[in-house]
Write a protein that holds these residues in place. Structure first.
Motif, short mmCIF file in Angstrom:
data_model
loop_
_atom_site.label_atom_id
_atom_site.label_comp_id
_atom_site.label_asym_id
_atom_site.label_seq_id
_atom_site.Cartn_x
_atom_site.Cartn_y
_atom_site.Cartn_z
N GLY A 182 -6.37 9.86 36.92
CA GLY A 182 -5.16 10.18 36.80
C GLY A 182 -4.90 11.82 36.76
O GLY A 182 -6.47 12.22 36.16
N LEU A 183 -4.35 12.41 37.55
CA LEU A 183 -4.08 14.29 37.75
C LEU A 183 -2.97 14.44 36.76
O LEU A 183 -2.18 14.90 37.85
N GLY A 184 -3.01 13.77 35.26
CA GLY A 184 -1.75 14.28 34.59
C GLY A 184 -1.77 15.40 33.58
O GLY A 184 -2.89 15.84 33.43
N GLY A 185 -0.91 14.88 32.33
CA GLY A 185 -1.10 16.60 31.60
C GLY A 185 -2.72 16.40 30.96
O GLY A 185 -3.66 18.00 31.02
N LEU A 186 -3.73 15.78 30.58
CA LEU A 186 -4.52 15.02 30.33
C LEU A 186 -5.92 15.90 31.12
O LEU A 186 -6.81 15.65 31.16
N MET A 189 -6.74 18.88 32.64
CA MET A 189 -7.71 19.72 31.51
C MET A 189 -8.89 19.25 32.31
O MET A 189 -10.27 19.27 32.61
N ALA A 190 -9.27 17.46 32.12
CA ALA A 190 -10.07 17.39 32.55
C ALA A 190 -11.56 17.54 33.83
O ALA A 190 -12.43 17.38 33.69
N ASP A 213 -3.94 20.07 44.91
CA ASP A 213 -4.10 20.57 43.77
C ASP A 213 -5.62 20.36 43.04
O ASP A 213 -6.44 20.87 42.38
N GLY A 214 -5.99 18.66 43.22
CA GLY A 214 -7.11 18.43 42.60
C GLY A 214 -8.36 19.06 43.12
O GLY A 214 -8.72 19.82 42.03
N LEU A 215 -8.25 19.01 44.35
CA LEU A 215 -9.16 20.52 44.95
C LEU A 215 -9.50 21.69 44.39
O LEU A 215 -10.44 21.89 43.93
N ARG A 216 -7.79 22.43 44.21
CA ARG A 216 -8.09 23.75 42.90
C ARG A 216 -8.49 23.80 42.33
O ARG A 216 -8.74 24.83 41.61
N LEU A 217 -7.84 22.43 41.19
CA LEU A 217 -8.46 22.72 40.31
C LEU A 217 -10.03 22.26 39.69
O LEU A 217 -10.21 22.47 38.78
N GLY A 218 -10.49 22.34 40.39
CA GLY A 218 -12.80 22.11 40.82
C GLY A 218 -13.17 20.51 41.06
O GLY A 218 -14.01 20.28 40.36
N ALA A 219 -11.88 19.42 41.16
CA ALA A 219 -12.47 18.50 42.18
C ALA A 219 -13.58 18.84 43.36
O ALA A 219 -12.77 19.21 44.04
N ASP A 220 -14.54 17.51 42.95
CA ASP A 220 -15.49 17.95 44.46
C ASP A 220 -14.59 16.95 45.25
O ASP A 220 -14.88 16.93 47.30
N PRO A 313 -3.84 25.05 30.21
CA PRO A 313 -3.77 24.16 31.49
C PRO A 313 -2.50 25.03 32.29
O PRO A 313 -2.48 26.05 32.36
N GLU A 314 -2.17 24.16 33.59
CA GLU A 314 -1.00 24.63 34.05
C GLU A 314 0.18 24.14 33.50
O GLU A 314 0.03 22.69 33.35
N ILE A 315 1.22 25.16 33.43
CA ILE A 315 2.55 24.44 32.20
C ILE A 315 3.65 24.68 32.51
O ILE A 315 3.71 25.44 33.85
N GLU A 316 4.78 24.09 32.44
CA GLU A 316 6.23 24.88 32.80
C GLU A 316 6.67 24.60 31.38
O GLU A 316 6.90 23.73 30.69
#
Length: 349
Positions: A182-186, A189-190, A213-220, A313-316
């Protein structure tokens, strides 16, 4: 008592309405916090709608709280007026049991006191952070690093610590293969935290919609769980899987992705049971575990880690009159990645 403006639900269906609640007068070790921002957590919705059991209404949710100390009790030593502070998912515990003495207050053997929808040691029903002020004993307040904005700090008090704690406990580090479900609020951050800890990070999401987004956030790596081939391709691949989703999933399919001695940790809390077949665990000495937030000491450690590694976190931001809309968007998975309420918008209601 301290009259406080708040937003509350008055029944399981909502909607939110302005109300006034009363905070207790300060005890010797209490601090009064003027809340600046409060994050919206899926747990708020589950609780308010009675998914996890009956609650008392009116209910003011919110356990991702960031603000400023405006008054302190006469025996407070940890904080001073003007300090930038946070409050997370709990506001008290017994302080005497084995778990509390280990700094794991979230697992208090006599029952922690939740930030909202609980009865505190003074017999009062706790109300949360969708409000302008809160009174909390100093031992359950954490310091927000000066380099971190209060708006982005708020979600760390639940989404941050909820994912940081299992990643630390189960050893996310260089050489470890970690999957985030899951790539939501938690989940977002994970990904950031596991990446900062040096692990090889894979996102497992229903579709590839958020892959960029996932790759930008740090996922390989990023895979769609809606594709049956994903489970065949990744069988036996991970040392640690952190499941962040609050919906029912085929837990046995995800257990098949664990390597020898791997662990799947549930931090999402769906209302429905998750049936586990024992032969999903036995053949490769796999473990199925759960984790609940973190202790106060670890929560402070998490905030300091995030400040050191520039993780937020990325927020709105939403105003108080848009909480109902934000909740509906959370349920529709239409947020990237955490709503935060600007509490200043309710001060003059």
């Amino acid at each position: 008592m301290i009259p406080t403006n708040a937003r509350a639900v008055f029944n399981p269906e909502g909607p939110f309405r302005p109300t006034t609640i009363e905070r207790r007068d300060l005890k010797p070790h209490d601090v009064l916090i003027e809340i600046k921002y409060a994050g919206i957590c899926h747990s708020d919705i589950h609780t308010a709608r009675g998914d996890w059991g009956p609650v008392q209404y009116p209910l003011v949710p919110g356990h991702e709280i960031a603000g400023i100390v405006t008054r302190i009790g006469p025996e407070v030593t940890k904080y001073a007026v003007g300090d930038r502070v946070g409050v997370g998912c709990m506001v008290d515990s017994c302080g005497e049991c084995d778990n509390c003495r280990k700094g794991e207050e979230q697992y208090c053997l006599n029952g922690k006191t939740d930030t909202y929808a609980a009865i505190d040691r003074y017999g009062q029903y706790t109300q949360g952070g969708y409000s302008t002020h809160i009174v909390v004993t100093e031992d359950f307040v954490v310091k927000i690093p000066d380099s971190m904005g209060l708006d982005v700090a708020a979600p760390l008090l639940c989404a941050g610590i909820t994912t940081y704690s299992p990643l630390r406990h189960w050893g996310a580090a260089p050489g470890k293969r970690v999957a985030i479900v899951g790539l939501g609020g938690l989940g977002h951050m994970a990904v950031k935290l596991a990446h900062a800890m040096g692990a090889e990070v894979t996102v497992l999401s229903q579709t590839l919609r958020k892959k960029e987004d996932g790759l930008r956030l740090g996922a390989d790596h990023y895979y769609a769980t809606g594709d049956p081939e994903t489970f065949k391709k990744l069988a036996g691949s991970f040392d640690l899987i952190v499941n962040t989703v609050s919906a029912e999933i085929d837990i046995n399919a995800y257990l098949s992705l664990l390597a020898l001695d791997g662990t799947l940790v549930n931090v999402g809390a769906p209302a429905e049971p998750l049936p586990v077949q024992v032969f999903s665990l036995i053949p490769h000495r796999r473990s199925f575990a759960g984790s609940m937030i973190g202790g106060i000491r670890e929560t402070q450690e998490m905030l300091d880690f995030c400040a050191e590694h520039h993780i937020v976190p990325e927020i709105e931001l939403v105003s108080a009159d848009r909480i109902d809309e934000a909740w509906e968007r959370v349920l529709a998975s239409d947020v990237r990645y955490r709503f935060v309420i600007d509490i200043g918008t309710m001060e003059h209601e």
